[in-house]
Design an enzyme around this catalytic site. Structure first.
Site: not given
Ligand code: PBG
Length: 322
Positions: A122, A130, A195, A248
Site C-alpha cells: 500500500c 495492498c 488484521k 492488530k
Molecule cells: C500496511 C500497514 C498498515 C499498518 C501496518 N502495516 C496500515 C494499513 O493497513 O492501513 C498500520 C500500523 C499503524 O497504524 O500503526 N498495510
C-alpha cells in the site's frame, strides 16, 4: 469466632506483597519498535499525528537503531516511504529503496538487533491498495507473486523476520515457498494473521502516505464485528507455515488476543497501532492523563491478554520507564 470476611486485600498490602503475587510483568524484551525510513540524508522530520515519531533517512535510522538496541529492545520493524509509486508497487522490492537500504545498513552496524520487514504494497502503489488491482478489486493471486518479491528482497537486504500485512489469502504459504527457494529457510514469518479494517490506522496512513485513493480496505482486512473468523485466519496461517501470529490493532481487540492465545501454541504478537498511540499522546499533551501510567497499564493489559510480543511506538519510552 470464625471470621466470615475473605480478604483478598491481604495480598495488596505493600509493594513487595503485590510484586510477589503479580501475574504479568512487562519486559523490555517484549518490544518491537517501528521506524519510518525515507530517502535523502540527515532527514529527521516529526510525523504530525504521531508526536516523537520521525521520518528518518537511512543514516539517522541507523543512529536510532543503535539507541533502541542499547535500551535492550530486541527488534525494530521497518516501514518505508518510497521514491516512486506505480500500479503494482514495484518500489517495494527495489533493493535501492529506503527500506532495503535501511535494513542492510542497520544489520551492518547493529547486527544483533532483529529486523522485521513489513511486507505490503500500500505504501508503494499509486492507488494505495495492498495489492495489484483488477478493476476495483484487489486480485489475490496476482498479488501473491508481488509479495513474494517483497519478502525475498527484504531477506536479501538482511531482514530476520518478514511480516506480511496485506491480508491476501495464501500469502504465508507463497512467501514461505519463495523464501525457501531462495535459501532463506531461516527467515521467520510473523503473519499479521488477524488484521482488522480499522480506523485506528489513521495516523499511520499519514505517516506512510498509504491511504487508499478510492474505497477502503474492507475487501481484504477483517470486519471488526467478527471473532470466530479471527481463529479461522489464524488456523490457516499456521497451516501455511507462519512462525508468529499477530493480532492488530491491540487495545480494542484484546478479547481476540486472549482467544488466539488459548487456541494456539505459537508466539502471539500484538500491534499497538498509530491511532492508539496518537490518542494517548494527544490526551497527555493536554494534561488530561498521566502518560506513563496509561502507557504501562495498556502494555501490561496486552501482555495479560496473552501477547508475547508487543509492537509499539511507546516501546522506547516504556523501556526507559521499566
Ligand atoms: C500496511 C500497514 C498498515 C499498518 C501496518 N502495516 C496500515 C494499513 O493497513 O492501513 C498500520 C500500523 C499503524 O497504524 O500503526 N498495510
Amino acid at each position: 469466632m470464625f471470621n466470615k470476611i475473605i480478604r483478598p486485600r491481604r495480598l495488596r498490602i505493600s509493594e513487595n506483597m503485590r510484586a510477589l503475587v503479580r501475574e504479568t510483568t512487562l519486559d523490555v524484551k517484549d518490544f518491537v519498535y517501528p521506524i519510518f525510513v525515507v530517502a535523502g540524508e540527515n532527514v529527521r522530520e516529526e510525523i504530525p499525528s504521531m508526536p516523537n515519531c520521525y521520518h528518518l533517512s537511512v543514516d539517522n535510522a541507523v543512529e536510532l537503531a543503535k539507541k533502541i538496541s542499547a535500551l535492550g529492545i530486541p527488534a525494530v520493524e521497518i516501514f518505508g516511504l518510497p521514491e516512486y509509486k506505480d500500479e503494482i508497487g514495484s518500489s517495494a522490492w527495489d533493493m535501492t529503496s529506503p527500506v532495503q537500504r535501511a535494513i542492510s545498513a542497520i544489520k551492518k552496524s547493529v547486527p544483533e538487533l532483529l529486523i522485521v520487514g513489513d511486507v505490503c504494497l500500500c505504501q508503494y502503489t499509486s492507488h494505495g491498495h495492498c495489492g495489484r488491482l483488477c478493476g476495483s478489486y484487489v486480485d489475490n493471486d496476482e498479488t501473491l507473486k508481488l509479495l513474494q518479491k517483497v519478502a525475498v528482497s527484504q531477506a536479501q537486504a538482511g531482514a530476520d523476520i518478514v511480516a506480511p500485512s496485506d491480508m491476501m489469502d495464501g500469502r504465508v504459504a507463497a512467501i514461505r515457498a519463495a523464501l525457501d527457494e531462495n535459501n532463506f529457510a531461516n527467515v521467520t514469518i510473523m503473519s499479521y494473521a488477524v488484521k482488522y479494517a480499522s480506523g485506528f490506522y489513521g495516523p499511520f496512513r499519514d505517516a506512510a502516505d498509504s491511504a487508499p485513493q478510492f474505497g477502503d480496505r474492507k475487501q481484504y482486512q477483517m470486519d471488526c464485528a467478527n471473532s470466530r473468523e479471527a481463529l479461522r485466519e489464524v488456523e490457516l496461517d499456521i497451516a501455511e507455515g507462519a512462525d508468529i501470529i499477530m493480532v492488530k490493532p491491540a487495545l480494542a481487540y484484546l478479547d481476540i488476543v486472549s482467544k488466539v492465545r488459548e487456541k494456539i501454541n505459537l508466539p502471539v504478537a500484538v500491534y499497538n497501532v498509530s491511532g492508539e498511540y496518537a490518542m494517548v499522546k494527544a490526551a497527555a499533551a493536554n494534561g488530561w492523563i498521566d502518560e506513563r501510567r496509561i502507557v504501562l497499564e495498556s502494555l501490561t493489559a496486552m501482555k495479560r491478554a496473552g501477547a508475547d510480543i508487543i509492537i509499539s511506538y511507546h516501546a522506547m519510552d516504556a523501556a526507559n520507564w521499566l
